[in-house]
Write an enzyme that holds these catalytic residues in place. Structure first.
Site, PDB file in Angstrom:
ATOM      1  N   TYR A 153     -23.403  24.629   5.618  1.00 56.41           N
ATOM      2  CA  TYR A 153     -22.333  23.667   5.349  1.00 56.41           C
ATOM      3  C   TYR A 153     -22.994  22.343   4.960  1.00 56.41           C
ATOM      4  O   TYR A 153     -22.629  21.268   5.448  1.00 56.41           O
ATOM      5  CB  TYR A 153     -21.431  23.471   6.567  1.00 56.41           C
ATOM      6  CG  TYR A 153     -20.957  24.738   7.241  1.00 56.41           C
ATOM      7  CD1 TYR A 153     -19.809  25.403   6.809  1.00 56.41           C
ATOM      8  CD2 TYR A 153     -21.647  25.274   8.328  1.00 56.41           C
ATOM      9  CE1 TYR A 153     -19.361  26.557   7.438  1.00 56.41           C
ATOM     10  CE2 TYR A 153     -21.218  26.426   8.966  1.00 56.41           C
ATOM     11  CZ  TYR A 153     -20.083  27.069   8.524  1.00 56.41           C
ATOM     12  OH  TYR A 153     -19.646  28.207   9.148  1.00 56.41           O
ATOM     13  N   GLU A 173     -23.761  25.489   0.687  1.00 53.77           N
ATOM     14  CA  GLU A 173     -22.479  24.776   0.647  1.00 53.77           C
ATOM     15  C   GLU A 173     -21.541  25.502  -0.312  1.00 53.77           C
ATOM     16  O   GLU A 173     -21.959  25.948  -1.380  1.00 53.77           O
ATOM     17  CB  GLU A 173     -22.702  23.335   0.184  1.00 53.77           C
ATOM     18  CG  GLU A 173     -21.469  22.561  -0.186  1.00 53.77           C
ATOM     19  CD  GLU A 173     -20.458  22.470   0.939  1.00 53.77           C
ATOM     20  OE1 GLU A 173     -19.279  22.771   0.685  1.00 53.77           O
ATOM     21  OE2 GLU A 173     -20.851  22.092   2.058  1.00 53.77           O
ATOM     22  N   ASP A 176     -23.402  22.233  10.178  1.00 55.62           N
ATOM     23  CA  ASP A 176     -22.393  21.170  10.329  1.00 55.62           C
ATOM     24  C   ASP A 176     -21.068  21.734   9.841  1.00 55.62           C
ATOM     25  O   ASP A 176     -20.590  21.417   8.752  1.00 55.62           O
ATOM     26  CB  ASP A 176     -22.818  19.946   9.507  1.00 55.62           C
ATOM     27  CG  ASP A 176     -21.827  18.794   9.631  1.00 55.62           C
ATOM     28  OD1 ASP A 176     -20.941  18.847  10.503  1.00 55.62           O
ATOM     29  OD2 ASP A 176     -21.944  17.830   8.851  1.00 55.62           O
ATOM     30  N   CYS A 204     -17.590  18.283  15.084  1.00 56.21           N
ATOM     31  CA  CYS A 204     -16.604  17.199  15.115  1.00 56.21           C
ATOM     32  C   CYS A 204     -15.386  17.572  15.938  1.00 56.21           C
ATOM     33  O   CYS A 204     -14.394  16.846  15.933  1.00 56.21           O
ATOM     34  CB  CYS A 204     -16.198  16.792  13.696  1.00 56.21           C
ATOM     35  SG  CYS A 204     -15.418  18.091  12.738  1.00 56.21           S
TER      36      CYS A 204
END
Length: 442
Positions: A295, A319, A372, A399
């Site tokens: 990612y 990605e 991530d 996150c």
């Protein structure tokens, strides 16, 4: 406003099952009023109370308070949602809201969203975020850790006050051309006279009070190089290659699409850059292994590895967004061992672990993998593939506390253990928190 304004294809929203259900787009103005004793914080920026045995998730409150709250959603048997409308007994950590347009003196339908902890002392906000993270890691990951939530690296002369940090702001436009943020937990545009979370350059150019009839939204962008910009999007907006901006992190330049994903706090990119560098155990890092940055976006965290371990490190950054991969290739062009690949992470890993040669298997087993993932986390399929790789260490940037806790639990079942976790307040005055964790293979 959400903490990640523009999503790459791999940055999907978190499944509703992992958090209390979202409120309907138009909050009620006639819901019943309840007097409630407020308990602890819950994931999602709300607080837990009880009424006649039923859980009530209350916004704009604080632990230990007694409030009057208006029920906004009573459609669930297990819980209701409500907004505090009057504080009868205030927490000592309550302060005047940093955003007047979000204050409790306003009707909930008129409260600007995106600053749901703005009524609490900054240090106490971080304490609450730490509780949520510790609870998620315990409940879903089976590990007992309580990391303190650290402030973001701030620039010289800047104060750590919870305001003036956003370098990207999206304002929405309603059918009448009014521009503003959405009201909290709805899609109702609320005209405002201020944007206290935004950096000063955005506040200066923000077209508040101006009509934008026919526009879909207005983006305000203040990159670390060049001037702040206003971008108005409508149905006629060009579908050609978007303009780019340059961001500087630790002396390294990163080109990113102007409307592409970039960390919104002015110090967040460098904070994560250094946190990932610190998280990697250099005793386990092999520069010749099949190291991965999953990612990877435009190459921010790949750049962090290169700056720590040298430009000859063997590293593939993966990605799903082709434009971001193109930028990653350019941003990391000086590194001879780096390859930028456009692919979905699950499909890339599937190819990697399916039929490796003995040499490929060995290089993968010696690897460090940085990931991530989106707010939804890596998830079971990707975790299974990560475990199948046998990589020595994983550095996981998260996150969402619940997604991290779940994935830590899944990885532990595969023989990986959580060695350390740090938490960072990348989104002051909101409930969001970022974490960087290292897991190693037993």
């Amino acid at each position: 406003m959400p903490e990640r304004r523009t999503r790459r294809p791999d940055r999907r929203s978190k499944p509703a099952a992992a958090r209390p259900a979202r409120r309907a787009a138009e909050p009620r103005t006639d819901g019943p009023l309840l007097e409630l004793e407020v308990g602890d914080v819950a994931h999602g920026g709300v607080f837990v109370a009880r009424h006649e045995g039923r859980v009530v998730f209350v916004a704009d409150a604080a632990p230990g308070e007694r409030v009057v709250a208006r029920v906004q959603d009573a459609s669930k048997d297990r819980f209701w949602r409500a907004d505090a409308v009057e504080v009868l007994e205030a927490s000592p950590d309550r302060v005047p809201h940093i955003w007047a347009e979000s204050g409790i003196d306003r009707d909930p339908i008129d409260r600007a969203g995106g600053a749901e902890f703005g009524h609490l002392r900054l240090g106490y906000q971080r304490e609450l975020k730490g509780r949520v993270l510790a609870d998620a890691l315990s409940r879903f990951g089976g590990v007992e850790v309580a990391p303190a939530v650290e402030p973001v690296l701030v620039y010289e002369g800047a104060e750590d006050v919870g305001t003036g940090w956003r370098t990207r702001v999206r304002l929405h436009v309603d059918a009448d051309g009014n521009v503003g943020p959405y009201a909290a937990r709805s899609h109702r545009v609320v005209p405002v006279a201020s944007l206290p979370l935004a950096v000063p350059a955005i506040e200066r150019i923000a077209p508040l009070g101006q009509p934008f009839r026919g526009a879909e939204h207005v983006d305000l962008i203040a990159p670390s190089t060049g001037d702040a910009q206003i971008v108005v999007a409508d149905a006629r907006s060009s579908r050609s290659a978007p303009p780019t901006v340059d961001e500087i992190v630790a002396g390294r330049r990163f080109t990113v699409d102007r409307d592409g994903f970039w960390q919104v706090h002015r110090g967040a990119a460098e904070t994560l850059y250094r946190a990932v560098q610190d998280a990697v155990d250099d005793a386990l890092f092999d520069p010749r292994a099949a190291n991965l940055d999953l990612y990877g976006g435009v190459g921010l965290l790949a750049g962090a590895l290169l700056d720590r371990f040298g430009e000859t490190v063997r590293l593939t950054t993966v990605e799903a967004d082709a434009r971001a991969t193109e930028h990653a290739g350019t941003n990391l062009a000086g590194a001879v061992g780096v390859r930028a690949e456009t692919a979905r992470v699950d499909r890339f890993l599937q190819r990697l672990v399916e039929h490796p040669t003995a040499a490929e298997r060995a290089r993968l087993a010696d690897a460090t993998i940085v990931l991530d993932p989106p707010r939804s986390g890596a998830g079971r399929e990707v975790v299974d593939l990560l475990a199948a790789s046998g990589a020595r260490q994983l550095v996981y940037v998260a996150c969402d506390p619940v997604a991290l806790g779940r994935d830590v639990g899944l990885l532990r079942a595969h023989g990986y253990e959580l060695e350390e976790v740090r938490a960072f307040d990348l989104f002051p005055s909101t409930h969001h928190v970022e974490a960087v964790a290292r897991l190693t293979r037993r």
